[in-house]
Design a protein around this motif. Structure first.
Motif, PDB file in Angstrom:
ATOM      1  N   LYS A 127      -7.286  22.199   6.256  1.00 39.06           N
ATOM      2  CA  LYS A 127      -7.402  21.187   5.469  1.00 39.06           C
ATOM      3  C   LYS A 127      -7.865  20.313   6.823  1.00 39.06           C
ATOM      4  CE  LYS A 127      -3.197  19.819   5.299  1.00 39.06           C
ATOM      5  NZ  LYS A 127      -2.316  20.992   5.891  1.00 39.06           N
ATOM      6  N   GLN A 128      -8.259  18.908   6.103  1.00 35.76           N
ATOM      7  CA  GLN A 128      -8.447  17.614   7.165  1.00 35.76           C
ATOM      8  C   GLN A 128      -6.778  17.637   7.632  1.00 35.76           C
ATOM      9  OE1 GLN A 128      -9.668  14.524   4.393  1.00 35.76           O
ATOM     10  NE2 GLN A 128     -11.928  14.635   5.585  1.00 35.76           N
ATOM     11  N   VAL A 129      -6.878  16.834   8.519  1.00 36.78           N
ATOM     12  CA  VAL A 129      -5.247  16.470   9.315  1.00 36.78           C
ATOM     13  C   VAL A 129      -4.661  15.016   8.850  1.00 36.78           C
ATOM     14  CG1 VAL A 129      -4.404  15.800  12.013  1.00 36.78           C
ATOM     15  CG2 VAL A 129      -5.685  17.336  11.723  1.00 36.78           C
ATOM     16  N   ARG A 130      -3.793  15.065   8.419  1.00 29.59           N
ATOM     17  CA  ARG A 130      -3.359  14.083   7.775  1.00 29.59           C
ATOM     18  C   ARG A 130      -2.391  13.275   9.064  1.00 29.59           C
ATOM     19  NH1 ARG A 130       0.955  16.573   4.279  1.00 29.59           N
ATOM     20  NH2 ARG A 130       1.682  17.558   6.031  1.00 29.59           N
ATOM     21  N   ILE A 131      -3.145  11.928   9.144  1.00 29.59           N
ATOM     22  CA  ILE A 131      -2.607  11.053  10.327  1.00 29.59           C
ATOM     23  C   ILE A 131      -2.004   9.533   9.514  1.00 29.59           C
ATOM     24  CG2 ILE A 131      -2.743  10.167  12.479  1.00 29.59           C
ATOM     25  CD1 ILE A 131      -5.760  11.621  12.831  1.00 29.59           C
ATOM     26  N   GLY A 132      -1.115   9.402  10.105  1.00 32.57           N
ATOM     27  CA  GLY A 132       0.081   7.946   9.697  1.00 32.57           C
ATOM     28  C   GLY A 132      -0.456   7.354  10.943  1.00 32.57           C
ATOM     29  N   VAL A 133      -0.049   5.858  10.900  1.00 27.55           N
ATOM     30  CA  VAL A 133      -0.432   4.754  11.587  1.00 27.55           C
ATOM     31  C   VAL A 133       0.956   4.388  12.802  1.00 27.55           C
ATOM     32  CG1 VAL A 133      -1.881   3.046  13.017  1.00 27.55           C
ATOM     33  CG2 VAL A 133      -2.808   4.067  12.685  1.00 27.55           C
ATOM     34  N   ALA A 134       1.630   4.210  13.730  1.00 28.06           N
ATOM     35  CA  ALA A 134       2.956   3.234  13.157  1.00 28.06           C
ATOM     36  C   ALA A 134       2.500   2.265  13.861  1.00 28.06           C
ATOM     37  CB  ALA A 134       4.110   4.093  14.398  1.00 28.06           C
ATOM     38  N   GLY A 135       2.867   1.039  13.439  1.00 26.91           N
ATOM     39  CA  GLY A 135       2.244  -0.348  14.272  1.00 26.91           C
ATOM     40  C   GLY A 135       1.437  -1.193  12.974  1.00 26.91           C
ATOM     41  N   ALA A 136       1.258  -2.092  12.111  1.00 26.48           N
ATOM     42  CA  ALA A 136       0.635  -2.141  11.781  1.00 26.48           C
ATOM     43  C   ALA A 136       0.185  -4.425  12.019  1.00 26.48           C
ATOM     44  CB  ALA A 136       0.954  -3.334  10.902  1.00 26.48           C
ATOM     45  N   GLY A 137      -0.283  -3.793  13.673  1.00 25.79           N
ATOM     46  CA  GLY A 137      -0.911  -5.132  14.409  1.00 25.79           C
ATOM     47  C   GLY A 137      -2.428  -5.009  14.550  1.00 25.79           C
ATOM     48  N   VAL A 138      -2.611  -5.878  15.668  1.00 26.70           N
ATOM     49  CA  VAL A 138      -4.229  -5.349  16.463  1.00 26.70           C
ATOM     50  C   VAL A 138      -4.633  -3.945  16.284  1.00 26.70           C
ATOM     51  CG1 VAL A 138      -6.350  -6.225  18.032  1.00 26.70           C
ATOM     52  CG2 VAL A 138      -4.292  -8.220  17.281  1.00 26.70           C
ATOM     53  N   PHE A 139      -3.992  -3.256  17.218  1.00 30.12           N
ATOM     54  CA  PHE A 139      -4.181  -2.236  17.403  1.00 30.12           C
ATOM     55  C   PHE A 139      -3.287  -1.125  16.479  1.00 30.12           C
ATOM     56  CE2 PHE A 139      -3.752  -3.658  21.956  1.00 30.12           C
ATOM     57  CZ  PHE A 139      -4.995  -2.661  22.461  1.00 30.12           C
ATOM     58  N   GLY A 140      -3.171  -1.079  15.929  1.00 27.97           N
ATOM     59  CA  GLY A 140      -2.741  -0.395  14.293  1.00 27.97           C
ATOM     60  C   GLY A 140      -3.711  -0.340  13.671  1.00 27.97           C
ATOM     61  N   ARG A 141      -4.135  -1.828  13.142  1.00 26.22           N
ATOM     62  CA  ARG A 141      -5.591  -1.461  12.783  1.00 26.22           C
ATOM     63  C   ARG A 141      -6.510  -1.056  13.333  1.00 26.22           C
ATOM     64  NH1 ARG A 141      -5.726  -6.677  11.863  1.00 26.22           N
ATOM     65  NH2 ARG A 141      -4.941  -7.030   9.943  1.00 26.22           N
ATOM     66  N   ASN A 142      -7.075  -1.233  14.776  1.00 29.26           N
ATOM     67  CA  ASN A 142      -7.694  -0.180  15.042  1.00 29.26           C
ATOM     68  C   ASN A 142      -8.075   0.760  14.952  1.00 29.26           C
ATOM     69  OD1 ASN A 142      -9.084  -2.902  16.153  1.00 29.26           O
ATOM     70  ND2 ASN A 142      -7.863  -2.874  18.164  1.00 29.26           N
ATOM     71  N   HIS A 143      -7.064   1.780  15.199  1.00 35.82           N
ATOM     72  CA  HIS A 143      -6.863   2.930  15.119  1.00 35.82           C
ATOM     73  C   HIS A 143      -6.351   3.044  13.119  1.00 35.82           C
ATOM     74  CE1 HIS A 143      -5.345   4.543  18.970  1.00 35.82           C
ATOM     75  NE2 HIS A 143      -5.036   3.394  19.548  1.00 35.82           N
ATOM     76  N   ALA A 144      -6.579   2.661  12.698  1.00 37.04           N
ATOM     77  CA  ALA A 144      -6.694   3.335  11.737  1.00 37.04           C
ATOM     78  C   ALA A 144      -7.831   3.351  10.983  1.00 37.04           C
ATOM     79  CB  ALA A 144      -6.156   1.545  10.518  1.00 37.04           C
ATOM     80  N   ASN A 145      -8.981   2.421  10.991  1.00 34.56           N
ATOM     81  CA  ASN A 145     -10.656   1.933  10.679  1.00 34.56           C
ATOM     82  C   ASN A 145     -10.756   3.065  11.641  1.00 34.56           C
ATOM     83  OD1 ASN A 145     -11.304  -0.241  10.069  1.00 34.56           O
ATOM     84  ND2 ASN A 145     -10.690  -1.646  11.787  1.00 34.56           N
ATOM     85  N   LYS A 146     -10.832   3.683  13.648  1.00 39.42           N
ATOM     86  CA  LYS A 146     -11.077   5.439  13.693  1.00 39.42           C
ATOM     87  C   LYS A 146     -10.480   6.281  12.724  1.00 39.42           C
ATOM     88  CE  LYS A 146     -12.428   2.001  16.381  1.00 39.42           C
ATOM     89  NZ  LYS A 146     -13.921   1.986  16.787  1.00 39.42           N
ATOM     90  N   ILE A 147      -9.039   6.644  12.388  1.00 40.53           N
ATOM     91  CA  ILE A 147      -9.326   7.478  11.188  1.00 40.53           C
ATOM     92  C   ILE A 147     -10.113   7.479  10.302  1.00 40.53           C
ATOM     93  CG2 ILE A 147      -7.025   8.619  10.308  1.00 40.53           C
ATOM     94  CD1 ILE A 147      -5.389   6.761  12.123  1.00 40.53           C
ATOM     95  N   LYS A 148      -9.941   6.226   9.403  1.00 34.10           N
ATOM     96  CA  LYS A 148     -10.790   6.078   7.884  1.00 34.10           C
ATOM     97  C   LYS A 148     -12.334   6.373   8.479  1.00 34.10           C
ATOM     98  CE  LYS A 148     -10.545   3.201   5.362  1.00 34.10           C
ATOM     99  NZ  LYS A 148     -10.114   3.317   4.149  1.00 34.10           N
ATOM    100  N   ALA A 149     -12.804   6.349   9.949  1.00 36.96           N
ATOM    101  CA  ALA A 149     -14.098   6.996   9.964  1.00 36.96           C
ATOM    102  C   ALA A 149     -14.555   8.896  10.330  1.00 36.96           C
ATOM    103  CB  ALA A 149     -14.680   6.347  11.205  1.00 36.96           C
ATOM    104  N   ASN A 150     -13.381   8.987  11.242  1.00 37.05           N
ATOM    105  CA  ASN A 150     -13.288  10.473  11.217  1.00 37.05           C
ATOM    106  C   ASN A 150     -13.383  11.576  10.217  1.00 37.05           C
ATOM    107  OD1 ASN A 150     -12.472  12.682  12.143  1.00 37.05           O
ATOM    108  ND2 ASN A 150     -12.269  11.932  14.562  1.00 37.05           N
ATOM    109  N   PRO A 151     -14.971  11.989   9.864  1.00 41.30           N
ATOM    110  CA  PRO A 151     -14.667  12.614   8.769  1.00 41.30           C
ATOM    111  C   PRO A 151     -13.767  14.189   8.255  1.00 41.30           C
ATOM    112  CG  PRO A 151     -16.436  13.286   9.655  1.00 41.30           C
ATOM    113  CD  PRO A 151     -15.299  12.099  10.553  1.00 41.30           C
ATOM    114  N   ARG A 152     -13.382  14.198   9.393  1.00 40.00           N
ATOM    115  CA  ARG A 152     -11.528  14.941   9.739  1.00 40.00           C
ATOM    116  C   ARG A 152     -10.056  14.823   9.301  1.00 40.00           C
ATOM    117  NH1 ARG A 152     -12.860  20.399  13.555  1.00 40.00           N
ATOM    118  NH2 ARG A 152     -12.790  18.412  15.332  1.00 40.00           N
TER     119      ARG A 152
END
Length: 306
Positions: free
Chosen positions: A7-32
């Motif tokens: 299945k797809q890799v289920r990923i969470g992000v710890a930290g809701a700051g600028v870098f947290g937002r950036n990483h969340a966007n990259k996860i959402k953009a990755n189809p896997r």
């Protein structure tokens, strides 16, 4: 790990700051990958970013860890060690933004626990991808002299640790790659800020084999400046990270189009993290390298307090 492969890799992000937002966007953009949620001790921040990303908010670390295969740690640096250790001890893979931890001891603990539990632990030194795109990492010749300037505007982001761990740690990691050795001597001076948490530092490191690296990092300047000059026997390679340009003085055949070769280093790091979790490749940026950069940064800070 076999169930992850199906299945797809289920990923969470710890930290809701600028870098947290950036990483969340990259996860959402990755189809896997699937973005499971955002963790932050501040409920308002967690909810705000989770709502923006269309995912769940968590204020209890154990709750998000129960729902993920992996965690990206983008909290304030002072919390990297504790959050990543909790995730690793829960059997979760981790990508930890730089620095890997706020102390060398905590960084070593993360490396040890990840190895014992057989989970992926990737350090967030994404600027390596820029060097790779330039072709610098393919050179056999080691430099004679490296000079790096990394200057930022005053900001509360990253102020929980020294400027050495916040900014200079990037250039420490890149220097280790190019010299392919460890420093044998360190000279350093605090130029601004408190002794226990400097805001401007200059350091000179001598590496095995005689190469020298001169670093200047500040987060108390009026304008940004991020440059590096690397001296070889045949001339200098000069890089302007802000302008995304460089000069290949020795004519090594480096790639002037590096910015188009790697337009999204963080996205590339996310893809490599997922590939490592799925067993398709080795970890792109090892925890051992991340720990080494923290160890050198800590040694520099110790010298500035002497």
């Amino acid at each position: 790990m076999s169930d992850v492969l199906e299945k797809q890799v289920r990923i969470g992000v710890a930290g809701a700051g600028v870098f947290g937002r950036n990483h969340a966007n990259k996860i959402k953009a990755n189809p896997r990958a699937t973005l499971v949620g955002i963790f932050d001790l501040n409920a308002e921040r967690a909810v705000a970013l989770a709502t923006e990303m269309g995912t769940k908010a968590f204020t209890d670390l154990s709750m998000i860890l129960a729902e993920v295969d992996a965690l990206i740690v983008a909290t304030p640096a002072i919390a990297h060690g504790g959050v990543a250790r909790a995730a690793i001890d829960a059997g979760k893979h981790c990508l930890v933004e730089k620095p890997l931890a706020a102390t060398a001891a905590d960084a070593d603990i993360l490396c040890q626990h990840a190895a014992e539990r057989g989970v992926v632990l990737q350090a967030g030194h994404q600027e390596r991808y820029i060097f790779q795109a330039m072709g610098l990492l393919e050179l056999e010749e080691r430099p004679l002299l490296l000079e790096a300037t990394r200057v930022g505007l005053p900001s509360n982001r990253g102020a929980d640790v020294s400027v050495t761990l916040d900014l200079m740690v990037h250039d420490i990691d890149l220097a280790r790659l190019l010299f392919r050795s460890e420093p044998v001597s360190i000279k350093a001076t605090r130029l601004a800020g408190k002794p226990e948490n400097p805001d401007a530092v200059e350091a000179v490191l001598t590496f095995e084999g005689g190469g020298e690296a001169r670093f200047f990092a500040s987060r108390a300047a009026e304008e940004r400046d991020r440059r590096m000059t690397i001296g070889y026997t045949g001339g200098e390679v000069a890089i302007d990270f802000i302008a995304k340009s460089f000069r290949d003085g020795p004519d090594f055949g480096l790639h002037p189009d590096f910015a188009t070769r790697i337009p999204d280093p963080m996205g590339a790091a996310t893809a490599d993290f997922i590939a490592a979790i799925l067993g398709e490749r080795a970890v792109a940026i090892s925890a051992a390298d991340g720990a080494a950069a923290v160890r050198i940064a800590e040694a520099i800070d110790t010298v500035t307090r002497a």
